[in-house]
Structures are given as C-alpha cells and as structure tokens.
Design a protein around this motif. Sequence first.
Motif, short mmCIF file in Angstrom:
data_model
loop_
_atom_site.label_atom_id
_atom_site.label_comp_id
_atom_site.label_asym_id
_atom_site.label_seq_id
_atom_site.Cartn_x
_atom_site.Cartn_y
_atom_site.Cartn_z
N UNK A 239 0.81 -1.23 0.00
CA UNK A 239 0.00 0.00 0.00
C UNK A 239 0.84 1.28 0.00
N UNK A 240 2.12 1.15 0.29
CA UNK A 240 2.97 2.35 0.34
C UNK A 240 2.99 3.14 -0.97
N UNK A 241 3.07 2.47 -2.14
CA UNK A 241 3.05 3.24 -3.39
C UNK A 241 1.76 4.06 -3.55
N UNK A 242 0.65 3.57 -3.01
CA UNK A 242 -0.60 4.34 -3.06
C UNK A 242 -0.45 5.62 -2.25
N UNK A 243 0.14 5.49 -1.07
CA UNK A 243 0.36 6.66 -0.22
C UNK A 243 1.29 7.65 -0.91
N UNK A 244 2.41 7.13 -1.43
CA UNK A 244 3.40 7.99 -2.09
C UNK A 244 2.79 8.75 -3.27
N UNK A 245 1.96 8.06 -4.06
CA UNK A 245 1.35 8.68 -5.23
C UNK A 245 0.41 9.81 -4.81
N UNK A 246 -0.34 9.60 -3.76
CA UNK A 246 -1.27 10.63 -3.27
C UNK A 246 -0.51 11.84 -2.73
N UNK A 247 0.56 11.57 -1.98
CA UNK A 247 1.38 12.67 -1.45
C UNK A 247 1.98 13.47 -2.58
N UNK A 248 2.48 12.78 -3.60
CA UNK A 248 3.11 13.45 -4.74
C UNK A 248 2.16 14.44 -5.40
N UNK A 249 0.86 14.10 -5.42
CA UNK A 249 -0.12 14.97 -6.08
C UNK A 249 -0.94 15.79 -5.06
N UNK A 250 -0.33 15.98 -3.88
CA UNK A 250 -0.90 16.87 -2.85
C UNK A 250 -2.31 16.48 -2.42
N UNK A 251 -2.59 15.20 -2.35
CA UNK A 251 -3.89 14.75 -1.86
C UNK A 251 -3.68 13.95 -0.59
N UNK A 252 -3.39 14.68 0.50
CA UNK A 252 -3.14 14.03 1.78
C UNK A 252 -4.39 13.35 2.31
N UNK A 253 -5.58 13.88 1.93
CA UNK A 253 -6.82 13.24 2.36
C UNK A 253 -6.93 11.84 1.76
N UNK A 254 -6.54 11.70 0.49
CA UNK A 254 -6.58 10.39 -0.15
C UNK A 254 -5.48 9.49 0.42
N UNK A 255 -4.32 10.07 0.68
CA UNK A 255 -3.22 9.28 1.23
C UNK A 255 -3.61 8.68 2.58
N UNK A 256 -4.42 9.43 3.34
CA UNK A 256 -4.80 8.99 4.68
C UNK A 256 -5.51 7.65 4.70
N UNK A 257 -6.33 7.40 3.70
CA UNK A 257 -7.09 6.13 3.70
C UNK A 257 -6.17 4.92 3.54
#
Length: 320
Positions: A239-257
């Motif tokens: 799941x880490x790549x999902x978090x990294x991708x969301x952070x990269x595109x400034x969507x911390x709300x999506x990264x949180x899930x």
Amino acid sequence: MSRDVVMQGRNQLAVLLLDAEPNPADQVPLLMSMQDDKGALDKALVSQDPDLIYLALLHLLKRRGAQELFKVVMKDATARALMLSYSALQDDTLLRQLCETCDVPMTLCAYLLPKAFKMPDLPRRTKALEAVKKTAAQSSDEGGKFLARQLDDQLKLQQVQVELEQLTGKASFLDTSAAQTVRQCFALNQYSKGLRLAKDLNMSEKLLWSLKVEGLAEGHDWKELDKLSNEKKVPPIGLEPFVEACIKHDRLDEAGRYVERLTDMSRKAELCVRMGLFKKAAEAGIAARDLEILNSIRHKCTNPADMAMIDNLIATSGLA
C-alpha cells in the motif's frame, strides 16, 4: 629515387629500391601508381598506419571492385575493422555486402540500429527497424534472436503510441518507453489500451501495478485508485506506493485512507510525519514499541503542543 625510376618505366628496379625505402608513406603511393595493389596493401598493413591502410583499401576497391576487397578483409582483421568503420559512415550498401560476406549480421545491426532511430519520420524509421529486425533474426546466436524480439516489441509499441495519440489528441506518447506509455494510458482513462499493451509486452505484475497507481494518481482518478487497492487483500506492491502517489499529487486526504491500512508501524510513522500527522505518527511509533522512532518524530515537530503530546505518550508507554 624510386619515384624517378618509376617515371622512367623501370618498375622492377623501382620495387627493389622501394624495399630499401624506410618510410611506408612513400612506399604505398608509389606501389599504387605502379598498379601493384597487393604490394601497396601489404606495405600499408605492415605499417599499421590507418590512413595508409584506408588509402590502399579504397584504391583496391576502386580499381578491382568489391569482390577483390572482400577477399582481403576476410583474411585480415585490421582491414576488416577499418572497412566496416568506413562503410558504416559512407556507404550502407557496401556495409551490408561486407557484413554478409564476413557473416557478421550483429555487426551490421550495431551500425544500422542507431541510424534507424534517427530517421526523420515514422514511416522511414519503421521500415529501417524492420530491416534491422530481419537481419538480427538471421543471426545464429542468442543475441540476434533477443534483439529481433526486442525490435518486434518496439514496432508494436510505436504502432500503439500512434493510435493513442490519435485517440487522445495528445502528442505525448511517441518516443516514450513502454512503461511511460502504460502509465499515460491510466492517466488518460485508456485502461484497456494500457492493459493490452502490458500483456503484449509481458510486463511483470508488480510493474503493471506500479504504473496503474502512478497513472491513476496522475489523472486524479481517486475513485479508481481506491478500487484498485481493494482488488486483492494485499496489493502485489503493498500500500505504500498508493500513499506515495497521493502525497506526490498533494492529496493528503486520499493518502490517509491507505496509511490507515498499513501494518508496518515503523513505515506508517515515517509516512505520517511526511504528511504532518504527528499524533498518528506517534501512535504508530508506540504500536511499534520503538523509542528511537518516537524521539525522531518529536525532533521533527515544530508545534509545542505536538511536542508535549509526544512527551506524554512516551511517558505513559513505559518505553522511556
């Protein structure tokens, strides 16, 4: 003196005098003027001077033709290497004939492949790559067969890239790698094209998943990204790549899930710090029972309230 004797037509005497001549640069041109092509080439090869060897070889080619030249290069590695270099720069037809005569198809491929990629338009590039692929396939070694397969994949990729540019109206596919092309497919809602290309090119499962994640995040398709994360109990790439991708595109709300679903508490703590979620980071540090992580989180805090919160968690955790 040798030149004067040649001018008088006394060639046999000139040959004797030339044998005593210490300078090959004087010997070779005179032997050529006497039409002693073999003697000129022999002297040039002994001298190991590339300029003299070129001079003698090209003189032989001009006077006696390609077949006589090929007889020489088949016997001498230096002559062969120099003529390959010359023909690669000056004469593709001669290069092809030379490689066929010496039975070195991979040498021909090595010279022609860069030229194929430099063709000014796609039709000519495709034709040139097809020719290199055909030559590589004729090789008896594994390297040739491997190159032929790679070129076949490249030709397929080019065709798909052209179709995608026509379909999307974006001139961003041609001349990109297969991985970049698949990623763009998911970024531009061309999922079936991306999946088909990945299958045709035998992409690994992990690579495909990584490209899906990157592409969907790039295209801000958060719903599809969430759906992808639930396709399997544990995604092949985690799941880490999902978090990294969301952070990269400034969507911390999506990264949180996705952070909430991480089971590696140490890594969860690191990612929470990057997202500015110091309380969650500290809680992950406590769950990991790692005082070093907790101290590292506290050191990165700038808010006194966050520092106090972490101090309290450490004090009540029994780790200190």
